[in-house]
Design a protein around this motif. Structure first.
Motif, PDB file in Angstrom:
ATOM      1  N   LYS A 182       0.819  -1.228  -0.145  1.00  0.00           N
ATOM      2  CA  LYS A 182      -0.195  -0.008  -0.207  1.00  0.00           C
ATOM      3  C   LYS A 182       0.863   1.317  -0.064  1.00  0.00           C
ATOM      4  N   LEU A 183       1.970   1.349   0.707  1.00  0.00           N
ATOM      5  CA  LEU A 183       2.988   2.165   0.780  1.00  0.00           C
ATOM      6  C   LEU A 183       3.552   2.704  -0.627  1.00  0.00           C
ATOM      7  N   LEU A 184       4.035   1.472  -1.239  1.00  0.00           N
ATOM      8  CA  LEU A 184       4.630   1.683  -2.812  1.00  0.00           C
ATOM      9  C   LEU A 184       3.596   2.124  -3.537  1.00  0.00           C
ATOM     10  N   CYS A 185       2.364   1.564  -3.430  1.00  0.00           N
ATOM     11  CA  CYS A 185       1.205   2.079  -4.403  1.00  0.00           C
ATOM     12  C   CYS A 185       0.847   3.826  -4.167  1.00  0.00           C
ATOM     13  N   PHE A 186       0.856   4.295  -2.906  1.00  0.00           N
ATOM     14  CA  PHE A 186       0.741   5.406  -2.642  1.00  0.00           C
ATOM     15  C   PHE A 186       1.996   6.562  -3.318  1.00  0.00           C
ATOM     16  N   ASN A 191       3.371  10.281  -6.917  1.00  0.00           N
ATOM     17  CA  ASN A 191       4.296  10.769  -8.196  1.00  0.00           C
ATOM     18  C   ASN A 191       3.605  10.812  -9.657  1.00  0.00           C
ATOM     19  N   HIS A 192       2.635   9.816  -9.796  1.00  0.00           N
ATOM     20  CA  HIS A 192       1.896   9.924 -11.239  1.00  0.00           C
ATOM     21  C   HIS A 192       1.126  11.319 -11.230  1.00  0.00           C
ATOM     22  N   LEU A 193       0.423  11.742  -9.985  1.00  0.00           N
ATOM     23  CA  LEU A 193      -0.244  13.031 -10.243  1.00  0.00           C
ATOM     24  C   LEU A 193       0.824  14.188 -10.216  1.00  0.00           C
ATOM     25  N   ILE A 194       1.868  14.016  -9.699  1.00  0.00           N
ATOM     26  CA  ILE A 194       2.608  15.294  -9.672  1.00  0.00           C
ATOM     27  C   ILE A 194       3.290  15.292 -10.889  1.00  0.00           C
ATOM     28  N   ALA A 195       3.387  14.175 -11.624  1.00  0.00           N
ATOM     29  CA  ALA A 195       4.227  14.263 -13.150  1.00  0.00           C
ATOM     30  C   ALA A 195       3.039  14.696 -14.010  1.00  0.00           C
ATOM     31  N   CYS A 196       1.708  14.420 -14.005  1.00  0.00           N
ATOM     32  CA  CYS A 196       0.741  14.898 -14.732  1.00  0.00           C
ATOM     33  C   CYS A 196       0.492  16.645 -14.294  1.00  0.00           C
ATOM     34  N   GLY A 197       0.568  16.961 -13.305  1.00  0.00           N
ATOM     35  CA  GLY A 197       0.474  18.391 -12.841  1.00  0.00           C
ATOM     36  C   GLY A 197       1.549  19.125 -13.246  1.00  0.00           C
ATOM     37  N   TRP A 198       2.825  18.779 -13.383  1.00  0.00           N
ATOM     38  CA  TRP A 198       4.101  19.460 -13.763  1.00  0.00           C
ATOM     39  C   TRP A 198       4.059  19.549 -15.381  1.00  0.00           C
ATOM     40  N   TYR A 199       3.463  18.634 -15.997  1.00  0.00           N
ATOM     41  CA  TYR A 199       3.480  18.809 -17.445  1.00  0.00           C
ATOM     42  C   TYR A 199       2.379  19.755 -17.800  1.00  0.00           C
ATOM     43  N   GLY A 200       1.221  19.663 -16.809  1.00  0.00           N
ATOM     44  CA  GLY A 200       0.126  20.612 -17.249  1.00  0.00           C
ATOM     45  C   GLY A 200       0.414  22.053 -17.017  1.00  0.00           C
ATOM     46  N   LEU A 229       7.399  11.573 -15.268  1.00  0.00           N
ATOM     47  CA  LEU A 229       7.396  10.952 -14.221  1.00  0.00           C
ATOM     48  C   LEU A 229       8.713  10.583 -13.542  1.00  0.00           C
ATOM     49  N   HIS A 230       9.889  10.737 -14.578  1.00  0.00           N
ATOM     50  CA  HIS A 230      11.164  10.593 -14.205  1.00  0.00           C
ATOM     51  C   HIS A 230      11.635  12.067 -13.222  1.00  0.00           C
ATOM     52  N   TRP A 231      11.135  13.180 -13.722  1.00  0.00           N
ATOM     53  CA  TRP A 231      11.315  14.373 -13.039  1.00  0.00           C
ATOM     54  C   TRP A 231      10.737  14.281 -11.335  1.00  0.00           C
ATOM     55  N   SER A 232       9.340  13.697 -11.422  1.00  0.00           N
ATOM     56  CA  SER A 232       8.788  13.697 -10.138  1.00  0.00           C
ATOM     57  C   SER A 232       9.571  12.670  -9.315  1.00  0.00           C
ATOM     58  N   LEU A 233      10.107  11.381  -9.615  1.00  0.00           N
ATOM     59  CA  LEU A 233      10.882  10.718  -8.754  1.00  0.00           C
ATOM     60  C   LEU A 233      12.115  11.276  -8.373  1.00  0.00           C
ATOM     61  N   THR A 234      12.715  12.043  -9.123  1.00  0.00           N
ATOM     62  CA  THR A 234      13.919  12.689  -8.782  1.00  0.00           C
ATOM     63  C   THR A 234      13.754  13.678  -7.533  1.00  0.00           C
ATOM     64  N   GLN A 235      12.434  14.153  -7.521  1.00  0.00           N
ATOM     65  CA  GLN A 235      12.145  15.099  -6.391  1.00  0.00           C
ATOM     66  C   GLN A 235      11.954  14.499  -4.993  1.00  0.00           C
ATOM     67  N   PHE A 236      11.659  13.289  -4.960  1.00  0.00           N
ATOM     68  CA  PHE A 236      11.630  12.507  -3.813  1.00  0.00           C
ATOM     69  C   PHE A 236      13.021  11.624  -3.525  1.00  0.00           C
TER      70      PHE A 236
END
Length: 379
Positions: A182-186, A191-200, A229-236
């Motif tokens: 559940k933690l991994l899915c969270f 990161n999926h939402l942040i990636a889409c927001g970053w592109y938007g 998604l790569h950019w979002s993961l690098t923020q974490f």
């Protein structure tokens, strides 16, 4: 007086008829139905944010998805009036109480989202069969895109559903692995939402943005999403990449994501560490015994065929002689009221007792006395 009593009797009879259709919130039928809803919510979580990338989805697939979602959530509104709930350890199955509770909690949000579902379905179907200017305007309107994002409000229901699933699990190992999953899915969903927001932010801006700097017409939506998604993961994580903010709005968003990641990722690491430590502690005694057994076999040069026979016997013996937890060993159960304690003792101890024909007949004739007998024996 006779005239005034007739509507009351009719109303009471109608309530009794409706209560025949009420069901427990943890029944197999309700859990199966809510599992389908959870899959629809997960689908919305994945596909709704992806609309900023303009992925080439077929109109037929989109229309079928909207129709299934609209029908399901419409039926779910009516079913929610017949799903009971627990209050102070007691299952409430009266239709009037269930309806009043639903009207005070989820009803308004559910109705608003169902209306949005049908608006999107009707507009989409009209667009595929009619190319009028009015329908084209409705299809291109930004508020329709906002309606799609309102589907994500149903994520608030996932917590309640996951709590029901966790309550059905009795194995500590499976529960720990489920918590880690559940933690991994969270983390992936965030990161999926942040990636889409970053592109938007970069794609729908009139300024010079990171999208115009790093992408051209040859880069398709799949490559663009992978980059975001790569950019979002690098923020974490301590990693880095070539994508950086190019204007004020992107810089503010980047700072906000970094602050969010600072708190979220540290909590994520600590939760993973705690779960794995609990799992190792649960297996520590068994691992110590296995280590001592291997050491004994090695020091005394026991033949392999005998080792295999001994291990097979020990595995079977361990399954049959595993000690069961008594209710006195669980401190949380001590604070239960006597009514719940009696119900618990009756459920746990009546099954082995009623194998005897006398106690089986006694339980059918006097269930209250059988419940008191089990409670007295356990105490």
């Amino acid at each position: 007086r006779r005239r005034s009593s007739l509507p009351l009797t009719t109303s009471a009879t109608s309530m009794m008829e409706l209560e025949r259709f009420t069901t427990s919130p943890v029944s197999q039928r309700v859990l199966s139905w809510q599992t389908c809803g959870a899959f629809l919510i997960i689908g919305d979580l994945v596909f709704v944010p992806l609309q900023v990338f303009d992925f080439p989805l077929s109109e037929g697939f989109r229309e079928v998805g909207n129709m299934v979602s609209s029908i399901y959530w419409t039926v779910d509104v009516f079913m929610s009036f017949f799903i009971g709930y627990y209050i102070d350890g007691i299952l409430e199955m009266r239709f009037k109480r269930i309806a009043m509770r639903y009207l005070r909690t989820w009803f308004l949000l559910d109705v608003v989202l169902v209306v949005c579902e049908w608006v999107m379905f009707v507009v989409g179907a009209s667009d595929s069969s009619n190319d009028s200017d009015v329908v084209t305007y409705w299809k291109a309107a930004r508020w329709l895109r906002f309606l799609r994002f309102m589907r994500l409000l149903r994520l608030l229901k996932v917590q309640n559903f996951s709590s029901k699933i966790v309550e059905q699990i009795t194995s500590e190992q499976i529960l720990t692995m489920l918590q880690v999953t559940k933690l991994l899915c969270f983390i992936m969903a965030v990161n999926h939402l942040i990636a889409c927001g970053w592109y938007g932010v970069g794609a729908f801006s009139d300024q010079n943005t990171w999208v115009t700097k790093h992408f051209d017409e040859t880069h398709g939506p799949h490559y663009r999403y992978a980059t975001c998604l790569h950019w979002s993961l690098t923020q974490f994580t301590p990693a880095s990449m070539e994508v950086t903010p190019t204007n004020y709005h992107e810089r503010v968003l980047n700072v906000g994501v970094l602050l969010f990641a600072l708190v979220t990722f540290s909590s994520f690491i600590s939760s993973i560490t705690e779960a794995m430590t609990r799992l190792r502690k649960h297996n520590s005694v068994r691992n110590a015994q296995d280590s001592a057994l291997r050491q004994y076999f090695g020091e005394n040069h026991v033949p392999m065929h005998l080792v295999a026979r001994i291990r097979q016997y020990l595995r079977q013996s361990l399954r049959t002689r595993q000690s069961r937890k008594m209710w006195r060993d669980v401190e949380l159960l001590w604070d239960l009221p006597s009514v719940l304690q009696m119900e618990l003792h009756h459920v746990v101890y009546s099954r082995p007792i009623t194998r005897h024909p006398f106690f089986h007949q006694y339980g059918e004739v006097a269930p209250a006395a059988m419940r008191a007998c089990c409670h007295k024996a356990a105490g």
